[in-house]
Design a protein around this motif. Structure first.
Motif, mmCIF file in Angstrom:
data_model
loop_
_atom_site.group_PDB
_atom_site.id
_atom_site.type_symbol
_atom_site.label_atom_id
_atom_site.label_comp_id
_atom_site.label_asym_id
_atom_site.label_seq_id
_atom_site.Cartn_x
_atom_site.Cartn_y
_atom_site.Cartn_z
ATOM 1 N N LYS A 98 0.872 -1.184 0.000
ATOM 2 C CA LYS A 98 0.000 0.000 0.000
ATOM 3 C C LYS A 98 0.903 1.226 0.000
ATOM 4 N N ALA A 99 0.546 2.213 -0.812
ATOM 5 C CA ALA A 99 1.466 3.315 -1.063
ATOM 6 C C ALA A 99 0.845 4.682 -0.824
ATOM 7 N N PRO A 100 0.681 5.085 0.438
ATOM 8 C CA PRO A 100 0.339 6.490 0.682
ATOM 9 C C PRO A 100 1.519 7.354 0.235
ATOM 10 N N PRO A 101 1.318 8.660 0.090
ATOM 11 C CA PRO A 101 2.400 9.499 -0.446
ATOM 12 C C PRO A 101 3.705 9.356 0.320
ATOM 13 N N GLY A 102 4.771 9.059 -0.400
ATOM 14 C CA GLY A 102 6.099 9.058 0.182
ATOM 15 C C GLY A 102 6.520 7.805 0.909
ATOM 16 N N MET A 103 5.703 6.765 0.906
ATOM 17 C CA MET A 103 6.087 5.586 1.660
ATOM 18 C C MET A 103 5.288 4.372 1.216
ATOM 19 N N TYR A 104 5.770 3.190 1.591
ATOM 20 C CA TYR A 104 5.015 1.951 1.489
ATOM 21 C C TYR A 104 4.787 1.492 2.934
ATOM 22 N N ASP A 105 3.525 1.545 3.390
ATOM 23 C CA ASP A 105 3.306 1.348 4.813
ATOM 24 C C ASP A 105 2.820 -0.043 5.206
ATOM 25 N N TYR A 106 2.206 -0.760 4.297
ATOM 26 C CA TYR A 106 1.784 -2.132 4.563
ATOM 27 C C TYR A 106 2.201 -3.015 3.401
ATOM 28 N N TRP A 107 2.650 -4.211 3.758
ATOM 29 C CA TRP A 107 3.159 -5.146 2.763
ATOM 30 C C TRP A 107 2.451 -6.489 2.899
ATOM 31 N N GLY A 108 2.353 -7.228 1.799
ATOM 32 C CA GLY A 108 1.874 -8.587 1.869
ATOM 33 C C GLY A 108 2.974 -9.525 2.324
ATOM 34 N N GLN A 109 2.651 -10.824 2.309
ATOM 35 C CA GLN A 109 3.606 -11.819 2.771
ATOM 36 C C GLN A 109 4.569 -12.263 1.661
ATOM 37 N N GLY A 110 4.257 -11.898 0.449
ATOM 38 C CA GLY A 110 5.124 -12.204 -0.681
ATOM 39 C C GLY A 110 4.754 -13.484 -1.395
ATOM 40 N N THR A 111 5.097 -13.545 -2.668
ATOM 41 C CA THR A 111 4.898 -14.753 -3.466
ATOM 42 C C THR A 111 6.167 -14.996 -4.283
ATOM 43 N N GLN A 112 6.608 -16.242 -4.303
ATOM 44 C CA GLN A 112 7.864 -16.590 -4.957
ATOM 45 C C GLN A 112 7.669 -16.753 -6.455
ATOM 46 N N VAL A 113 8.542 -16.128 -7.209
ATOM 47 C CA VAL A 113 8.609 -16.314 -8.657
ATOM 48 C C VAL A 113 9.993 -16.854 -8.992
ATOM 49 N N THR A 114 10.025 -17.997 -9.666
ATOM 50 C CA THR A 114 11.292 -18.611 -10.057
ATOM 51 C C THR A 114 11.300 -18.801 -11.569
ATOM 52 N N VAL A 115 12.313 -18.239 -12.211
ATOM 53 C CA VAL A 115 12.452 -18.346 -13.663
ATOM 54 C C VAL A 115 13.715 -19.147 -13.950
ATOM 55 N N SER A 116 13.512 -20.330 -14.467
ATOM 56 C CA SER A 116 14.652 -21.226 -14.670
ATOM 57 C C SER A 116 14.312 -22.244 -15.748
ATOM 58 N N SER A 117 15.344 -22.640 -16.488
ATOM 59 C CA SER A 117 15.145 -23.684 -17.490
ATOM 60 C C SER A 117 15.497 -25.049 -16.900
#
Length: 117
Positions: A98-117
Motif C-alpha cells: 500500500k502506497a500512501p504518499p512518500g512511503m510503502y506502509d503495509y506489505w503482503g507476505q510475498g509470493t515466490q517467482v522462479t524463472v529457470s530452465s
C-alpha cells in the motif's frame, strides 16, 4: 486491519509469463496508490512498479519496463502484475504494498517467482 495477500507466483521457464494478484482488505483500496517490490536472492529490495489510485498512471523500473504491466480492479480490491518475457534475473519474492504518499506502509507476505530452465 490492513491485509494484503499475494498469489500467482510459481516456476516458469525463461520467456514465460505469470500474473500476480494482490487481494486487499481493511482499507479503502480505491483511495491509495499501490506498488510491487521484489527481493532478489542475495540482494536487497528492488522497486518494480506502482499505480495511482485510479489506475490511470503507472510507473516501472527500467529492468521491467516493456515486459511487466501493473493494473488494478478497484471494484474487486485487487492489484495485478502481468509479467511477460520473464528472465532468470526476475527470480525473486514479489510483494505488493500500500502506497500512501512518500512511503510503502503495509506489505503482503510475498509470493515466490522462479524463472529457470
Amino acid at each position: 486491519q490492513v491485509q494484503l495477500v499475494e498469489s500467482g507466483g510459481g516456476s516458469v521457464q525463461p520467456g514465460g509469463s505469470l500474473r500476480l494478484s494482490c487481494a486487499a482488505s481493511g482499507f479503502t483500496f480505491s483511495s491509495y496508490a499501490m506498488g510491487w517490490v521484489r527481493q532478489i536472492p542475495g540482494k536487497g529490495l528492488e522497486w518494480v512498479s506502482e499505480i495511482n489510485s485510479g489506475g490511470s498512471s503507472t510507473y516501472y523500473a527500467d529492468s521491467v519496463k516493456g515486459r511487466f504491466t501493473i493494473s488494478r480492479d478497484n471494484a474487486k480490491n485487487t492489484l495485478y502484475l502481468q509479467m511477460n518475457s520473464l528472465k532468470p534475473e526476475d527470480t525473486a519474492v514479489y510483494y505488493c504494498a500500500k502506497a500512501p504518499p512518500g512511503m510503502y506502509d503495509y506489505w503482503g507476505q510475498g509470493t515466490q517467482v522462479t524463472v529457470s530452465s
